[in-house]
Write a protein that holds these residues in place. Structure first.
Motif, PDB file in Angstrom:
ATOM      1  N   THR A   9      10.154 -22.784  19.991  1.00  0.00           N
ATOM      2  CA  THR A   9       8.703 -22.676  20.035  1.00  0.00           C
ATOM      3  C   THR A   9       8.071 -22.826  18.665  1.00  0.00           C
ATOM      4  O   THR A   9       7.023 -23.419  18.503  1.00  0.00           O
ATOM      5  CB  THR A   9       8.297 -21.307  20.620  1.00  0.00           C
ATOM      6  N   LEU A  10       8.740 -22.287  17.656  1.00  0.00           N
ATOM      7  CA  LEU A  10       8.119 -22.204  16.340  1.00  0.00           C
ATOM      8  C   LEU A  10       9.024 -22.813  15.287  1.00  0.00           C
ATOM      9  O   LEU A  10      10.153 -22.411  15.119  1.00  0.00           O
ATOM     10  CB  LEU A  10       7.859 -20.727  16.005  1.00  0.00           C
ATOM     11  N   ALA A  11       8.508 -23.808  14.605  1.00  0.00           N
ATOM     12  CA  ALA A  11       9.223 -24.392  13.478  1.00  0.00           C
ATOM     13  C   ALA A  11       8.277 -24.430  12.312  1.00  0.00           C
ATOM     14  O   ALA A  11       7.190 -24.974  12.408  1.00  0.00           O
ATOM     15  CB  ALA A  11       9.713 -25.803  13.822  1.00  0.00           C
ATOM     16  N   ILE A  12       8.677 -23.839  11.206  1.00  0.00           N
ATOM     17  CA  ILE A  12       7.773 -23.705  10.071  1.00  0.00           C
ATOM     18  C   ILE A  12       8.356 -24.428   8.877  1.00  0.00           C
ATOM     19  O   ILE A  12       9.515 -24.285   8.547  1.00  0.00           O
ATOM     20  CB  ILE A  12       7.550 -22.226   9.701  1.00  0.00           C
ATOM     21  N   ARG A  13       7.519 -25.213   8.223  1.00  0.00           N
ATOM     22  CA  ARG A  13       7.886 -25.837   6.968  1.00  0.00           C
ATOM     23  C   ARG A  13       6.740 -25.669   5.997  1.00  0.00           C
ATOM     24  O   ARG A  13       5.585 -25.820   6.365  1.00  0.00           O
ATOM     25  CB  ARG A  13       8.166 -27.337   7.159  1.00  0.00           C
ATOM     26  N   THR A  14       7.039 -25.371   4.783  1.00  0.00           N
ATOM     27  CA  THR A  14       5.996 -25.205   3.774  1.00  0.00           C
ATOM     28  C   THR A  14       6.060 -26.361   2.801  1.00  0.00           C
ATOM     29  O   THR A  14       7.126 -26.719   2.322  1.00  0.00           O
ATOM     30  CB  THR A  14       6.176 -23.881   3.008  1.00  0.00           C
ATOM     31  N   ARG A  15       4.897 -26.958   2.497  1.00  0.00           N
ATOM     32  CA  ARG A  15       4.822 -28.041   1.530  1.00  0.00           C
ATOM     33  C   ARG A  15       3.925 -27.601   0.391  1.00  0.00           C
ATOM     34  O   ARG A  15       2.857 -27.033   0.609  1.00  0.00           O
ATOM     35  CB  ARG A  15       4.240 -29.309   2.170  1.00  0.00           C
ATOM     36  N   VAL A  39      -5.860 -20.112   9.991  1.00  0.00           N
ATOM     37  CA  VAL A  39      -5.031 -20.879  10.917  1.00  0.00           C
ATOM     38  C   VAL A  39      -5.877 -22.038  11.409  1.00  0.00           C
ATOM     39  O   VAL A  39      -6.931 -21.833  12.031  1.00  0.00           O
ATOM     40  CB  VAL A  39      -4.563 -20.011  12.098  1.00  0.00           C
ATOM     41  N   LEU A  40      -5.441 -23.247  11.103  1.00  0.00           N
ATOM     42  CA  LEU A  40      -6.140 -24.459  11.536  1.00  0.00           C
ATOM     43  C   LEU A  40      -5.391 -25.038  12.722  1.00  0.00           C
ATOM     44  O   LEU A  40      -4.239 -25.476  12.599  1.00  0.00           O
ATOM     45  CB  LEU A  40      -6.211 -25.472  10.390  1.00  0.00           C
ATOM     46  N   LEU A  41      -6.023 -25.002  13.893  1.00  0.00           N
ATOM     47  CA  LEU A  41      -5.384 -25.439  15.131  1.00  0.00           C
ATOM     48  C   LEU A  41      -5.545 -26.943  15.287  1.00  0.00           C
ATOM     49  O   LEU A  41      -6.635 -27.446  15.556  1.00  0.00           O
ATOM     50  CB  LEU A  41      -5.997 -24.695  16.320  1.00  0.00           C
ATOM     51  N   ALA A  42      -4.421 -27.658  15.121  1.00  0.00           N
ATOM     52  CA  ALA A  42      -4.437 -29.125  15.178  1.00  0.00           C
ATOM     53  C   ALA A  42      -3.353 -29.635  16.107  1.00  0.00           C
ATOM     54  O   ALA A  42      -2.754 -30.681  15.869  1.00  0.00           O
ATOM     55  CB  ALA A  42      -4.245 -29.692  13.767  1.00  0.00           C
ATOM     56  N   ALA A  43      -3.097 -28.879  17.184  1.00  0.00           N
ATOM     57  CA  ALA A  43      -1.968 -29.190  18.064  1.00  0.00           C
ATOM     58  C   ALA A  43      -2.372 -29.821  19.392  1.00  0.00           C
ATOM     59  O   ALA A  43      -1.520 -30.329  20.118  1.00  0.00           O
ATOM     60  CB  ALA A  43      -1.174 -27.914  18.345  1.00  0.00           C
ATOM     61  N   GLY A  44      -3.658 -29.780  19.718  1.00  0.00           N
ATOM     62  CA  GLY A  44      -4.094 -30.205  21.047  1.00  0.00           C
ATOM     63  C   GLY A  44      -3.833 -31.666  21.364  1.00  0.00           C
ATOM     64  O   GLY A  44      -3.808 -32.519  20.472  1.00  0.00           O
ATOM     65  N   THR A 101       1.121 -24.349   4.987  1.00  0.00           N
ATOM     66  CA  THR A 101       2.314 -24.086   5.778  1.00  0.00           C
ATOM     67  C   THR A 101       2.157 -24.815   7.101  1.00  0.00           C
ATOM     68  O   THR A 101       1.122 -24.688   7.765  1.00  0.00           O
ATOM     69  CB  THR A 101       2.490 -22.582   6.025  1.00  0.00           C
ATOM     70  N   LEU A 102       3.160 -25.583   7.477  1.00  0.00           N
ATOM     71  CA  LEU A 102       3.146 -26.308   8.741  1.00  0.00           C
ATOM     72  C   LEU A 102       3.911 -25.511   9.790  1.00  0.00           C
ATOM     73  O   LEU A 102       5.056 -25.108   9.557  1.00  0.00           O
ATOM     74  CB  LEU A 102       3.789 -27.684   8.572  1.00  0.00           C
ATOM     75  N   ALA A 103       3.280 -25.264  10.921  1.00  0.00           N
ATOM     76  CA  ALA A 103       3.908 -24.529  12.019  1.00  0.00           C
ATOM     77  C   ALA A 103       3.790 -25.376  13.283  1.00  0.00           C
ATOM     78  O   ALA A 103       2.679 -25.648  13.738  1.00  0.00           O
ATOM     79  CB  ALA A 103       3.238 -23.182  12.216  1.00  0.00           C
ATOM     80  N   TYR A 104       4.931 -25.791  13.810  1.00  0.00           N
ATOM     81  CA  TYR A 104       4.934 -26.654  14.992  1.00  0.00           C
ATOM     82  C   TYR A 104       5.040 -25.817  16.253  1.00  0.00           C
ATOM     83  O   TYR A 104       5.927 -24.962  16.387  1.00  0.00           O
ATOM     84  CB  TYR A 104       6.104 -27.634  14.923  1.00  0.00           C
ATOM     85  N   ASN A 105       4.149 -26.052  17.199  1.00  0.00           N
ATOM     86  CA  ASN A 105       4.187 -25.386  18.497  1.00  0.00           C
ATOM     87  C   ASN A 105       4.683 -26.367  19.547  1.00  0.00           C
ATOM     88  O   ASN A 105       3.934 -27.226  20.013  1.00  0.00           O
ATOM     89  CB  ASN A 105       2.792 -24.872  18.876  1.00  0.00           C
ATOM     90  N   ALA A 106       5.958 -26.239  19.899  1.00  0.00           N
ATOM     91  CA  ALA A 106       6.554 -27.148  20.887  1.00  0.00           C
ATOM     92  C   ALA A 106       5.898 -26.988  22.255  1.00  0.00           C
ATOM     93  O   ALA A 106       5.943 -27.904  23.083  1.00  0.00           O
ATOM     94  CB  ALA A 106       8.056 -26.895  20.984  1.00  0.00           C
ATOM     95  N   ALA A 107       5.288 -25.830  22.494  1.00  0.00           N
ATOM     96  CA  ALA A 107       4.638 -25.571  23.782  1.00  0.00           C
ATOM     97  C   ALA A 107       3.125 -25.755  23.684  1.00  0.00           C
ATOM     98  O   ALA A 107       2.366 -25.060  24.350  1.00  0.00           O
ATOM     99  CB  ALA A 107       4.973 -24.164  24.252  1.00  0.00           C
ATOM    100  N   HIS A 108       2.692 -26.717  22.867  1.00  0.00           N
ATOM    101  CA  HIS A 108       1.251 -26.880  22.637  1.00  0.00           C
ATOM    102  C   HIS A 108       0.474 -27.265  23.886  1.00  0.00           C
ATOM    103  O   HIS A 108      -0.733 -27.022  23.970  1.00  0.00           O
ATOM    104  CB  HIS A 108       1.006 -27.912  21.531  1.00  0.00           C
ATOM    105  N   THR A 109       1.150 -27.855  24.871  1.00  0.00           N
ATOM    106  CA  THR A 109       0.447 -28.240  26.097  1.00  0.00           C
ATOM    107  C   THR A 109       0.089 -27.033  26.953  1.00  0.00           C
ATOM    108  O   THR A 109      -0.663 -27.164  27.920  1.00  0.00           O
ATOM    109  CB  THR A 109       1.294 -29.220  26.926  1.00  0.00           C
ATOM    110  N   ASP A 110       0.619 -25.851  26.620  1.00  0.00           N
ATOM    111  CA  ASP A 110       0.322 -24.637  27.392  1.00  0.00           C
ATOM    112  C   ASP A 110      -1.028 -24.037  27.044  1.00  0.00           C
ATOM    113  O   ASP A 110      -1.472 -23.097  27.700  1.00  0.00           O
ATOM    114  CB  ASP A 110       1.417 -23.588  27.171  1.00  0.00           C
ATOM    115  N   GLY A 111      -1.658 -24.541  25.989  1.00  0.00           N
ATOM    116  CA  GLY A 111      -2.990 -24.044  25.668  1.00  0.00           C
ATOM    117  C   GLY A 111      -3.130 -23.548  24.250  1.00  0.00           C
ATOM    118  O   GLY A 111      -2.155 -23.331  23.527  1.00  0.00           O
TER     119      GLY A 111
END
Length: 243
Positions: A9-15, A39-44, A101-111
């Motif tokens: 669900t959560l993968a974090i990488r910092t640049r 938190v900037l929501l850019a997953a939709g 910090t980059l945080a990937y939400n693999a379940a982004h289609t859930d809302g």
């Protein structure tokens, strides 16, 4: 109910990159300097816009997500987590010039609520306030965020500051540390559209005439109308003009 965030669900990488400056870093005035996260929501997936990656839409040649990161930096935010999902690679490439910090939400289609939890969990350390910002608000700038931070400092009560324009709820919102912890420790949805009605005791409404807080982009028609109203140029992520 607790929240479990696993590797799927959560993968974090910092640049680490060069920032563009902070107007409020050294603060002053009547209120103490707050430690502020965002938190900037850019997953939709942009379903109502034909799966266009809205963070990559360009306004006057500049991607929306770039404009928002500049605004957050200009408002003196200490740390930013960008939550990605749809078009992950392209969005992450676009923020390479910022310290985020980059945080990937693999379940982004859930809302959106799941993406907010992922972003809050990825923040490093404690914060007096956390801004929850949407990637599809094209007009939000540093001055607007500073207005919200000021409203947060001066609020008489409540754990969440929500802007409202003539009764219409807007974004971004600002959480205090208690609301931040409550979201992560329970199933409370403090980012929901009906927050004011369901949790009036938690909310301080920031009444304002600033329509930038209620301007967002859900459809291609929204893009057309905003372009006509402002006279500004919008382009799709491919570089094509808005049809």
């Amino acid at each position: 109910m607790g929240i479990a965030l696993n590797a799927g669900t959560l993968a974090i990488r910092t640049r680490k990159f060069t920032t563009v400056g902070c107007l409020l870093k050294h603060g002053g005035g009547l209120y103490p300097r707050l430690r502020i996260g965002a938190v900037l929501l850019a997953a939709g997936a942009g379903e109502r816009m034909g799966r266009i990656a809205k963070p990559l839409i360009r306004l006057q040649g500049v991607p929306l997500i770039t404009r928002q990161l500049v605004a957050l930096s200009g408002a003196g935010v200490d740390e930013v987590v960008v939550v990605t999902g749809h078009a992950r690679d392209a969005v992450e490439e676009q923020v390479r010039n910022f310290t985020v910090t980059l945080a990937y939400n693999a379940a982004h289609t859930d809302g959106q609520q799941g993406s907010m939890r992922v972003g809050l969990a990825a923040l490093d350390g404690s914060f007096d306030a956390v801004i929850i910002m949407l990637a599809d608000q094209p007009l939000i700038g540093a001055a607007d965020l500073t207005e919200l931070i000021g409203a947060f400092k001066k609020r008489p009560r409540g754990h969440v500051v929500v802007p409202a324009v003539h009764g219409q709820r807007g974004n971004p919102i600002v959480l205090d540390s208690e609301a931040h912890a409550q979201i992560l420790a329970s199933d409370t949805n403090l980012g929901c559209r009906h927050l004011i009605e369901r949790h009036p005791d938690l909310v301080h409404i920031h009444e304002t005439t600033n329509t930038r807080f209620v301007t967002d982009l859900d459809t291609v028609d929204d893009l057309r109308q905003l372009a006509e109203r402002t006279g500004w140029r919008f382009e799709l992520p491919t570089g094509e003009p808005v049809p």
